[in-house]
Write a protein that holds these residues in place. Structure first.
Motif, mmCIF file in Angstrom:
data_model
loop_
_atom_site.group_PDB
_atom_site.id
_atom_site.type_symbol
_atom_site.label_atom_id
_atom_site.label_comp_id
_atom_site.label_asym_id
_atom_site.label_seq_id
_atom_site.Cartn_x
_atom_site.Cartn_y
_atom_site.Cartn_z
ATOM 1 N N GLU A 8 0.990 -1.406 0.002
ATOM 2 C CA GLU A 8 -0.055 -0.087 0.256
ATOM 3 C C GLU A 8 0.754 1.267 -0.017
ATOM 4 O O GLU A 8 0.689 2.370 -0.619
ATOM 5 N N LYS A 9 1.971 1.163 0.690
ATOM 6 C CA LYS A 9 2.944 2.293 0.868
ATOM 7 C C LYS A 9 3.622 2.458 -0.776
ATOM 8 O O LYS A 9 3.851 3.676 -0.999
ATOM 9 N N GLU A 10 3.942 1.474 -1.193
ATOM 10 C CA GLU A 10 4.391 1.680 -2.553
ATOM 11 C C GLU A 10 3.321 2.264 -3.636
ATOM 12 O O GLU A 10 3.979 3.159 -4.309
ATOM 13 N N LYS A 11 1.930 1.681 -3.603
ATOM 14 C CA LYS A 11 1.035 2.422 -4.248
ATOM 15 C C LYS A 11 0.936 3.668 -4.071
ATOM 16 O O LYS A 11 0.691 4.653 -5.092
ATOM 17 N N GLU A 12 0.804 4.306 -2.827
ATOM 18 C CA GLU A 12 0.914 5.711 -2.509
ATOM 19 C C GLU A 12 1.995 6.422 -3.032
ATOM 20 O O GLU A 12 1.747 7.540 -3.525
ATOM 21 N N ASN A 13 3.207 5.791 -3.061
ATOM 22 C CA ASN A 13 4.305 6.561 -3.455
ATOM 23 C C ASN A 13 4.050 6.785 -5.080
ATOM 24 O O ASN A 13 4.776 7.649 -5.736
ATOM 25 N N LYS A 14 3.712 6.027 -5.719
ATOM 26 C CA LYS A 14 3.313 5.865 -7.054
ATOM 27 C C LYS A 14 2.278 7.012 -7.715
ATOM 28 O O LYS A 14 2.383 7.105 -8.684
ATOM 29 N N THR A 15 1.622 7.338 -6.724
ATOM 30 C CA THR A 15 0.415 8.162 -7.189
ATOM 31 C C THR A 15 0.969 9.379 -7.760
ATOM 32 O O THR A 15 1.934 10.091 -7.245
ATOM 33 N N GLY A 16 0.552 9.807 -8.894
ATOM 34 C CA GLY A 16 1.047 10.970 -9.440
ATOM 35 C C GLY A 16 0.001 12.209 -9.412
ATOM 36 O O GLY A 16 -1.125 12.072 -8.716
ATOM 37 N N ALA A 17 0.429 13.257 -9.843
ATOM 38 C CA ALA A 17 -0.190 14.418 -9.808
ATOM 39 C C ALA A 17 -1.744 14.239 -10.487
ATOM 40 O O ALA A 17 -2.865 14.900 -10.047
ATOM 41 N N SER A 97 12.314 12.131 -6.281
ATOM 42 C CA SER A 97 12.470 10.939 -7.345
ATOM 43 C C SER A 97 11.350 11.091 -8.297
ATOM 44 O O SER A 97 11.583 10.753 -9.544
ATOM 45 N N SER A 98 10.354 11.836 -7.841
ATOM 46 C CA SER A 98 9.027 11.922 -8.804
ATOM 47 C C SER A 98 8.460 13.425 -9.239
ATOM 48 O O SER A 98 7.709 13.539 -9.632
ATOM 49 N N TYR A 99 9.088 14.377 -8.529
ATOM 50 C CA TYR A 99 8.763 15.735 -8.396
ATOM 51 C C TYR A 99 8.356 16.194 -9.993
ATOM 52 O O TYR A 99 7.754 16.799 -10.228
ATOM 53 N N ALA A 100 9.822 16.093 -10.573
ATOM 54 C CA ALA A 100 9.408 16.774 -11.965
ATOM 55 C C ALA A 100 8.477 16.026 -13.092
ATOM 56 O O ALA A 100 7.696 16.897 -13.374
ATOM 57 N N LYS A 101 8.404 14.567 -12.728
ATOM 58 C CA LYS A 101 7.103 14.085 -13.585
ATOM 59 C C LYS A 101 5.855 14.363 -13.000
ATOM 60 O O LYS A 101 5.119 14.870 -13.917
ATOM 61 N N ASN A 102 5.656 14.597 -11.726
ATOM 62 C CA ASN A 102 4.460 15.024 -11.148
ATOM 63 C C ASN A 102 3.985 16.493 -11.615
ATOM 64 O O ASN A 102 2.963 16.872 -11.677
ATOM 65 N N PHE A 103 5.017 17.096 -11.293
ATOM 66 C CA PHE A 103 4.848 18.639 -11.651
ATOM 67 C C PHE A 103 4.592 18.995 -13.181
ATOM 68 O O PHE A 103 3.807 19.744 -13.423
ATOM 69 N N MET A 135 3.706 13.975 -23.414
ATOM 70 C CA MET A 135 3.938 12.718 -23.565
ATOM 71 C C MET A 135 5.520 12.421 -23.730
ATOM 72 O O MET A 135 6.129 11.515 -23.033
ATOM 73 N N LEU A 136 5.999 13.232 -24.608
ATOM 74 C CA LEU A 136 7.638 13.182 -24.949
ATOM 75 C C LEU A 136 8.531 13.535 -23.601
ATOM 76 O O LEU A 136 9.329 12.847 -23.086
ATOM 77 N N ALA A 137 7.755 14.696 -23.145
ATOM 78 C CA ALA A 137 8.610 15.100 -21.959
ATOM 79 C C ALA A 137 8.421 14.296 -20.606
ATOM 80 O O ALA A 137 9.358 14.268 -19.689
ATOM 81 N N TRP A 138 7.452 13.626 -20.652
ATOM 82 C CA TRP A 138 6.971 12.565 -19.491
ATOM 83 C C TRP A 138 7.959 11.557 -19.461
ATOM 84 O O TRP A 138 8.430 11.171 -18.473
ATOM 85 N N GLU A 139 8.281 11.199 -20.656
ATOM 86 C CA GLU A 139 9.195 10.134 -20.695
ATOM 87 C C GLU A 139 10.765 10.494 -20.075
ATOM 88 O O GLU A 139 11.709 9.714 -19.826
ATOM 89 N N ALA A 140 10.968 11.625 -20.411
ATOM 90 C CA ALA A 140 12.268 12.455 -19.872
ATOM 91 C C ALA A 140 12.238 13.752 -19.319
ATOM 92 O O ALA A 140 12.360 14.719 -19.851
ATOM 93 N N PRO A 141 11.744 13.698 -18.003
ATOM 94 C CA PRO A 141 10.989 15.069 -17.469
ATOM 95 C C PRO A 141 12.203 15.877 -16.621
ATOM 96 O O PRO A 141 11.894 17.005 -16.420
ATOM 97 N N ASP A 142 13.327 14.966 -16.108
ATOM 98 C CA ASP A 142 14.200 15.832 -15.283
ATOM 99 C C ASP A 142 15.380 16.168 -15.965
ATOM 100 O O ASP A 142 15.670 15.802 -17.053
ATOM 101 N N ALA A 143 16.223 16.867 -14.919
ATOM 102 C CA ALA A 143 17.438 17.356 -15.532
ATOM 103 C C ALA A 143 18.511 16.512 -15.817
ATOM 104 O O ALA A 143 19.417 16.550 -16.949
#
Length: 247
Positions: A8-17, A97-103, A135-143
């Motif tokens: 359940e914790k893993e599922k919560e961490n994977k929850t996106g924006a 770890s997921s900030y860029a993708k979620n933002f 979609m393109l940006a989602w696949e490579a969202p971070d610096a």
């Protein structure tokens, strides 16, 4: 109350924006857009008139360009969008770890929703290009993905054909495969995350089946040419479901 399991914790961490926004009440989403509109009006009417955007340090170059386009559509500076993301979404979507993708999801969902409220939006190149580029940006969202995004071909720059020059369901598989060769393409995960942001484009339940149908002759990677013509076909033949009205 039973303790939270590791699963359940893993599922919560994977929850996106997008999950957070989809799960919220429509009225809350409208309130967010209304607050944003008021804020942007104040900025546009300010004495210095400066609504320029600053780069978000954690985003890749291409993701920054997409967020900047979302900012322009919403008429909200990127800094204000980031502030709203920080204050109005839970901590679970703001982990490093997921900030860029979620933002990116947060900004793109608001912008795509705003565009989808306009008449005949599926026929507009702005919507088709932006939704694909997200979609393109989602696949490579971070610096850290900077080297990848430098080679990314934006949907805005990719060639498209005339509306009457292609049939979605009767195109040549060989021709399609050649058309998508050597171009940047979108994978199933990015499509499944972004496409359902607009109900007219994809349904969250059948989105994976749709992706398989669209990419059956292109190595299961979605090219802008195919995506663009799919959306124009929806518009041309009135196949898209009615947009959800937010009261």
């Amino acid at each position: 109350m039973p303790a939270t399991t590791e699963k359940e914790k893993e599922k919560e961490n994977k929850t996106g924006a997008l999950d957070i926004i989809f799960g919220s009440q429509h009225r809350s989403l409208k309130a967010l857009l209304n607050r944003s509109s008021k804020c942007s009006s104040k900025l546009l009417n300010s004495s210095d008139g400066d609504t320029s955007n600053q780069l978000i340090a954690c985003l890749s170059a291409f993701a920054n360009s997409v967020v900047a386009r979302c900012s322009k559509i919403l008429q909200i500076p990127t800094q204000e969008l980031q502030q709203r993301f920080e204050t109005e979404l839970p901590e679970s979507v703001k982990q490093p770890s997921s900030y860029a993708k979620n933002f990116l999801e947060f900004c793109s969902y608001l912008a795509l929703f705003q565009l989808s409220r306009r008449p005949d939006y599926l026929s507009k190149k702005e919507f088709r290009c932006l939704s694909y580029d997200v979609m393109l940006a989602w696949e490579a969202p971070d610096a850290e993905s900077e080297s990848l995004t430098k080679e990314t071909t934006s949907g805005s720059n990719q060639q498209s054909e005339d509306e009457d020059g292609w049939s979605l369901f009767y195109s040549s598989s060989t021709k399609t495969a050649v058309q998508v060769d050597e171009e940047k393409t979108v994978g199933p995960e990015a499509f499944a995350r972004i496409a359902p942001a607009c109900a007219a484009v994809a349904d969250i339940i059948t989105v994976h089946n749709l992706f398989e149908a669209l990419t059956s002759s292109s190595g299961h990677r979605l090219h802008f040419l195919i995506y663009d013509k799919y959306l124009r076909s929806l518009d041309k033949y009135d196949l898209a479901p009615l947009s959800v009205q937010i009261e």
